[in-house]
Write an enzyme that holds these catalytic residues in place. Structure first.
Site, mmCIF file in Angstrom:
data_model
loop_
_atom_site.group_PDB
_atom_site.id
_atom_site.type_symbol
_atom_site.label_atom_id
_atom_site.label_comp_id
_atom_site.label_asym_id
_atom_site.label_seq_id
_atom_site.Cartn_x
_atom_site.Cartn_y
_atom_site.Cartn_z
ATOM 1 N N HIS A 94 39.486 34.082 45.068
ATOM 2 C CA HIS A 94 40.295 33.008 45.628
ATOM 3 C C HIS A 94 41.779 33.281 45.396
ATOM 4 O O HIS A 94 42.325 32.892 44.363
ATOM 5 C CB HIS A 94 39.923 31.667 44.980
ATOM 6 N N CYS A 131 36.523 34.398 50.258
ATOM 7 C CA CYS A 131 35.309 33.927 49.594
ATOM 8 C C CYS A 131 34.127 33.953 50.560
ATOM 9 O O CYS A 131 33.795 34.999 51.101
ATOM 10 C CB CYS A 131 35.544 32.560 48.968
ATOM 11 N N GLU A 185 44.233 31.770 46.664
ATOM 12 C CA GLU A 185 44.935 30.487 46.593
ATOM 13 C C GLU A 185 44.841 29.851 45.211
ATOM 14 O O GLU A 185 45.563 28.892 44.912
ATOM 15 C CB GLU A 185 44.392 29.522 47.666
#
Length: 214
Positions: free
Chosen positions: A192, A83, A194
């Site tokens: 992202h 990011c 995650e």
């Protein structure tokens, strides 16, 4: 056991990055969230995340005392930018405008209002938020086992505009843009992983396994 440092320079909620890395690393790597330059230097691999406004992220990085360690890590060990951490690797951002680290040539640009029109003529919102397809431009070890067209989660108003041919993954909103770039030991991704379910965890697991070579 290898050590993976997740850089904490005071920007963003890093809980999900830490938990996801710990999950995929299991007993093969020790994952540490750190704001210590010496720990970053001693790590085998480095994850450089970020969240929020680019000027604020750059200011916090400058003040944190870890900028030099991050730059050195980017030259010599497997390095994952996520990011705003990925955006900081470019020379400059239109958000601010802000000078950044200059690891990659090029800048980070805002989605232009005049191009934010979908195929059916609807106005598209900025920031770009939600799940978007990822298209393989060229193979990379971190994309092993991830299908072309797999969806990842985005939250951003700006995207990479590299001067060199370093894009490995593209997305579209509504035009194609570089969603992940790579050179030598560095892989940097705008979205992202995650927060991107199984596909994102697969990318992070691939990073745990990666030796930093293409």
């Amino acid at each position: 056991m290898q050590k993976i440092a997740i850089v904490d320079y005071g920007m963003g909620n890093l809980h999900s990055v830490v938990k996801s890395m710990q999950l995929v690393a299991a007993d093969r790597a020790a994952v540490m969230l750190t704001a210590d330059a010496a720990e970053i230097a001693a790590a085998d691999k480095v994850v450089f995340p970020g969240q929020g406004a680019m000027p604020d992220c750059m200011a916090h990085l400058e003040e944190s005392g870890v900028k030099a360690a991050v730059l050195k890590a980017a030259t010599e060990k497997p390095f994952l930018g996520i990011c705003v951490g990925a955006q900081l690797l470019f020379e400059r951002s239109e958000e601010g405008p802000t000078d950044s680290l200059g690891v990659f040539g090029g800048q980070v640009i805002r989605f232009p209002a005049e191009r934010m029109v979908g195929a059916d003529g609807e106005k598209l919102k900025v920031p770009h938020m939600g799940w978007n397809e990822m298209f393989i431009k060229r193979d990379h070890p971190l994309w092993t086992g991830i299908a072309d067209g797999e969806r990842f989660y985005f939250v951003h108003s700006y995207h990479f505009a590299p001067t060199d041919d370093i894009a490995v993954i593209e997305s579209a909103y509504p035009y194609r843009f570089a969603a992940a770039v790579a050179r030598d030991n560095i892989f940097a991704i705008q979205c992202h992983p995650e927060k991107s379910a199984d596909a994102g965890l697969k990318l992070l697991k691939n990073f745990v396994d990666w030796d930093g070579r293409r």
